[in-house]
Write an enzyme that holds these catalytic residues in place. Structure first.
Site, PDB file in Angstrom:
ATOM      1  N   GLU A 301       0.885  -1.175   0.000  1.00 15.26           N
ATOM      2  CA  GLU A 301       0.000   0.000   0.000  1.00 15.26           C
ATOM      3  C   GLU A 301       0.910   1.208   0.000  1.00 15.26           C
ATOM      4  O   GLU A 301       1.775   1.340   0.862  1.00 15.26           O
ATOM      5  CB  GLU A 301      -0.916  -0.023   1.224  1.00 15.26           C
ATOM      6  CG  GLU A 301      -1.919  -1.180   1.210  1.00 15.26           C
ATOM      7  CD  GLU A 301      -2.748  -1.250  -0.060  1.00 15.26           C
ATOM      8  OE1 GLU A 301      -3.024  -0.198  -0.675  1.00 15.26           O
ATOM      9  OE2 GLU A 301      -3.110  -2.374  -0.484  1.00 15.26           O
ATOM     10  N   CYS A 335      -1.608   8.822   4.430  1.00 18.80           N
ATOM     11  CA  CYS A 335      -1.605   8.498   2.999  1.00 18.80           C
ATOM     12  C   CYS A 335      -2.932   8.940   2.386  1.00 18.80           C
ATOM     13  O   CYS A 335      -3.033   9.176   1.194  1.00 18.80           O
ATOM     14  CB  CYS A 335      -1.390   7.020   2.808  1.00 18.80           C
ATOM     15  SG  CYS A 335      -2.468   6.061   3.847  1.00 18.80           S
TER      16      CYS A 335
HETATM   17  P1  NAD Z   1       9.191   5.172   2.749  1.00 18.72           P
HETATM   18  O1  NAD Z   1       8.869   4.519   1.457  1.00 18.72           O
HETATM   19  O2  NAD Z   1      10.260   6.183   2.754  1.00 18.72           O
HETATM   20  O3  NAD Z   1       9.612   4.051   3.822  1.00 18.72           O
HETATM   21  C1  NAD Z   1       8.772   2.948   4.091  1.00 18.72           C
HETATM   22  C2  NAD Z   1       9.623   1.816   4.622  1.00 18.72           C
HETATM   23  O4  NAD Z   1      10.443   1.329   3.567  1.00 18.72           O
HETATM   24  C3  NAD Z   1      10.567   2.227   5.749  1.00 18.72           C
HETATM   25  O5  NAD Z   1      10.611   1.210   6.720  1.00 18.72           O
HETATM   26  C4  NAD Z   1      11.885   2.345   5.027  1.00 18.72           C
HETATM   27  O6  NAD Z   1      13.008   2.204   5.862  1.00 18.72           O
HETATM   28  C5  NAD Z   1      11.765   1.203   4.045  1.00 18.72           C
HETATM   29  N1  NAD Z   1      12.691   1.217   2.924  1.00 18.72           N
HETATM   30  C6  NAD Z   1      13.298   2.267   2.335  1.00 18.72           C
HETATM   31  N2  NAD Z   1      14.070   1.844   1.306  1.00 18.72           N
HETATM   32  C7  NAD Z   1      13.929   0.503   1.245  1.00 18.72           C
HETATM   33  C8  NAD Z   1      14.441  -0.511   0.392  1.00 18.72           C
HETATM   34  N3  NAD Z   1      15.265  -0.225  -0.611  1.00 18.72           N
HETATM   35  N4  NAD Z   1      14.065  -1.786   0.616  1.00 18.72           N
HETATM   36  C9  NAD Z   1      13.215  -2.093   1.615  1.00 18.72           C
HETATM   37  N5  NAD Z   1      12.702  -1.177   2.449  1.00 18.72           N
HETATM   38  C10 NAD Z   1      13.051   0.093   2.266  1.00 18.72           C
HETATM   39  O7  NAD Z   1       7.806   5.748   3.326  1.00 18.72           O
HETATM   40  P2  NAD Z   1       7.552   6.617   4.643  1.00 18.72           P
HETATM   41  O8  NAD Z   1       8.133   7.977   4.448  1.00 18.72           O
HETATM   42  O9  NAD Z   1       7.927   5.861   5.864  1.00 18.72           O
HETATM   43  O10 NAD Z   1       5.959   6.710   4.629  1.00 18.72           O
HETATM   44  C11 NAD Z   1       5.283   7.636   3.837  1.00 18.72           C
HETATM   45  C12 NAD Z   1       4.758   6.986   2.582  1.00 18.72           C
HETATM   46  O11 NAD Z   1       3.963   5.866   2.923  1.00 18.72           O
HETATM   47  C13 NAD Z   1       3.853   7.930   1.792  1.00 18.72           C
HETATM   48  O12 NAD Z   1       4.138   7.780   0.425  1.00 18.72           O
HETATM   49  C14 NAD Z   1       2.456   7.419   2.124  1.00 18.72           C
HETATM   50  O13 NAD Z   1       1.492   7.719   1.148  1.00 18.72           O
HETATM   51  C15 NAD Z   1       2.699   5.961   2.258  1.00 18.72           C
HETATM   52  N6  NAD Z   1       1.672   5.314   3.068  1.00 18.72           N
HETATM   53  C16 NAD Z   1       0.712   4.616   2.429  1.00 18.72           C
HETATM   54  C17 NAD Z   1      -0.304   3.999   3.149  1.00 18.72           C
HETATM   55  C18 NAD Z   1      -1.381   3.213   2.449  1.00 18.72           C
HETATM   56  O14 NAD Z   1      -2.105   2.478   3.121  1.00 18.72           O
HETATM   57  N7  NAD Z   1      -1.510   3.333   1.144  1.00 18.72           N
HETATM   58  C19 NAD Z   1      -0.327   4.120   4.542  1.00 18.72           C
HETATM   59  C20 NAD Z   1       0.692   4.834   5.174  1.00 18.72           C
HETATM   60  C21 NAD Z   1       1.694   5.434   4.422  1.00 18.72           C
END
Ligand code: NAD
Length: 551
Positions: A301, A335
């Site tokens: 998501e 989000c």
């Molecule tokens: P992010 O993508 O920066 O990080 C999410 C997770 O991914 C973190 O744990 C991060 O350390 C990890 N990560 C980063 N690079 C990685 C890699 N190469 N491999 C594996 N994991 C990796 O997101 P964020 O800033 O923590 O959250 C905000 C984002 O999340 C926004 O885009 C928001 O829309 C989205 N979000 C979506 C929902 C939904 O249900 N659609 C809910 C909450 C947040």
């Protein structure tokens, strides 16, 4: 109904499942406010050390980073140890040891552990996990309560019910002399759960939903929200979750992620976060596809560019409230936050003063002061990226900032609730996810209602949430139809945020994710691999069919 009775008999849970967790309101003088304040005070005056938890063992790598308060970024709450390649391998090994017995543990036993966790969170752990969320993620008491208490409790209570529903779903027919059944097998290997910073409950759910279905997991929380995640691990242990079922490996995503996904035992990814990170993970899985033991289930998501489209028949007060709450609660870091609004020009003329006046009443500051509606954004990188969007709008000829616009990171990462009005429907802040307290408004001529709906549908790559507001129900129906694929969660006369487990299963399509709807049966089904069993109690003993005759 039958399945529900079956569920009660076998899982032994009291029938409150038809009701989402009631939200405590933390009003002045309430007992819940008093105990929460005590906990906030206690937790903010100590610094804890957070280890990795692998196979139930606490592991300290010495490679630490800090958990801080975003509203007071020099205030350290904890130092957490970060996983490297060696710890990832240890976690995979520990998960596979745990898999041997956990994958054979009956659903009823697994469910009871998560139901217990729900009870612990509703009771003795509620203040701790709410306070951790407030301090480390800069959420006010209400935003913490609906996330880290209510939503997570709902995940822990509703998912067992959905799991039982799935188990009850058996082949319709077993003609004599056969007996048919379908068994829900956990996946072979482990599930990689990767959670974002903005919802404690999502962090809790990402490893727990697969674990409920008999899987083992590696959980990498976002570095900016490790603090509440650590308390969830402790709570799950107290609930009776066996060691190694969920292994806690905070660390840098760009190191931990690729290392985990290189394992042939990767059986699934349960991700929530940004679209770009998810797409990178999917690519890596594609590149490794021949090395995996089984095709990994990929559930993600991701981002949103959530809309509000108001019809000229809209209730104006309701529109103003939906905009203020939808765009600025939790600093727009949901989000689902409303981030683009399409408003008929004559309506805007009537509401703009009231809207601006309401936004200007919003108080911003630390979450321990309960008069603050808004708090800080999560970290320096979010602060820089959001301020860059605001600077861009300030410099643009085709946009005007009508509320907020000031950013100050001296003590905490504070960004005022900012509203941009543009006459360019493709203005950058109408299209790109900002993930901060910034709402962009495009004004349209009411005669262009249908063309505006097409614009809403085609402006962004995302399709997570959106709302239509209007009292003309024909126009609302038209919007519902025109925007069928523009949002996985669609709201009518309500803000586009605040989905509740058991009421509005959550998720979006297009670039917003695989839309497997967290907190529903459709999510849980991704974490099992079905085995169909046909038993013949009177097998044929002659290969010849009756048609094999001479005449
Ligand atoms: P992010 O993508 O920066 O990080 C999410 C997770 O991914 C973190 O744990 C991060 O350390 C990890 N990560 C980063 N690079 C990685 C890699 N190469 N491999 C594996 N994991 C990796 O997101 P964020 O800033 O923590 O959250 C905000 C984002 O999340 C926004 O885009 C928001 O829309 C989205 N979000 C979506 C929902 C939904 O249900 N659609 C809910 C909450 C947040």
């Amino acid at each position: 109904m039958l399945s529900f009775i079956f569920y009660l008999l076998f899982v032994g849970y009291t029938p409150t499942i038809n009701q989402s967790m009631p939200i405590k309101d933390y009003a002045p003088g309430s007992p819940e406010k008093e105990t929460l304040l005590t906990k906030l005070n206690e937790m903010s005056t100590e610094i804890i050390d957070i280890p990795l938890i692998i196979g139930g063992e606490e592991i300290r790598t010495g490679n630490t980073a800090n958990c801080v308060m975003p509203h007071d970024h020099s205030h350290v709450l904890a130092a957490f140890h970060q996983a490297g390649e060696k710890e990832v391998q240890l976690a995979i090994d520990a998960s596979q040891d745990a898999w041997k017995s956990w994958s054979k543990t009956p659903l009823e036993e697994r469910a009871n552990i998560f139901l217990k966790a729900g009870d612990l969170l509703a009771g003795p752990w509620r203040d701790t996990i709410n306070a951790a969320t407030m301090l480390n993620m800069s959420k006010n008491a209400y935003q913490a309560e609906i996330d880290s208490a209510c939503e997570m409790i709902d995940f822990f209570r509703f998912n067992p019910w959905y799991a039982q529903e799935l188990a009850n779903h058996q082949p319709m027919y077993s003609p004599e002399p056969t007996k048919n059944s379908v068994e829900l097998r956990p996946l072979e290997g482990f599930v990689f759960a990767v959670s974002p910073f903005n919802f404690t409950s999502i962090g809790g759910n990402l490893p727990s939903a697969p674990a409920l279905m008999g899987n083992v997991a590696l959980w990498k929380p976002a570095s900016s929200a490790v603090y509440p995640a650590y308390f969830i691990m402790q709570m799950l242990k107290e609930a009776g979750l066996p060691d190694g079922v969920i292994n806690f490996i905070p660390g840098r995503g760009s190191l931990v992620g690729p290392t985990v996904m290189d394992s042939p035992l990767l059986a699934g990814v349960h991700f929530t976060g940004s679209t770009r990170v998810f797409q990178g993970m999917w690519k890596q899985i594609g590149e490794n596809i021949q090395t995996y033991k089984t095709y990994p289930r990929i559930v993600g998501e991701t981002g949103g560019k959530d809309f509000c489209v108001a019809h000229e028949s809209v209730n104006k007060d309701a529109l103003v409230t939906a905009m203020v709450r939808g765009a600025f609660e939790y600093q727009g870091q949901k989000c689902s936050a409303m981030s683009r609004a399409y408003i008929p020009t004559p309506i805007w003329e009537e509401i703009k003063d009231k809207y601006a006046a309401e936004v200007n009443t919003i108080k911003m500051g630390n979450p321990e002061d309960f008069s603050n509606f808004m708090n800080a954004v999560i970290d320096q990188s979010a602060f820089d990226s959001i301020s860059e969007f605001i600077d861009y709008a300030e410099a643009a000829d085709d946009a005007e900032i009508i509320t907020g616009g000031r950013c100050d990171d001296a003590k905490g990462y504070f960004i005022e609730p900012t509203t941009i009005v543009t006459d360019n429907p493709k203005f950058r802040t109408m299209c790109e996810e900002i993930f901060g307290p910034v709402l962009t408004i495009y004004l349209y001529d009411p005669k262009d209602w249908e063309a505006t709906l097409k614009l809403v549908d085609s402006t962004s790559e995302y399709a997570l949430t959106g709302c239509v507001m209007g009292e003309d129900m024909d126009a609302v129906a038209q919007a519902k139809e025109a925007l069928t694929h523009a949002a996985g969660n669609f709201y009518i006369n309500d803000k586009p945020t605040g989905a509740v487990v058991g009421q509005q299963p959550f998720g979006g399509s297009r670039a917003s994710g695989t839309n497997d709807k967290a907190g529903s049966m459709f999510n849980l089904v991704r974490w099992v691999s079905q085995r169909t069993i046909k038993e013949n109690v009177d097998p044929p003993t002659d290969y010849r069919y009756p048609f094999l005759g001479d005449k």
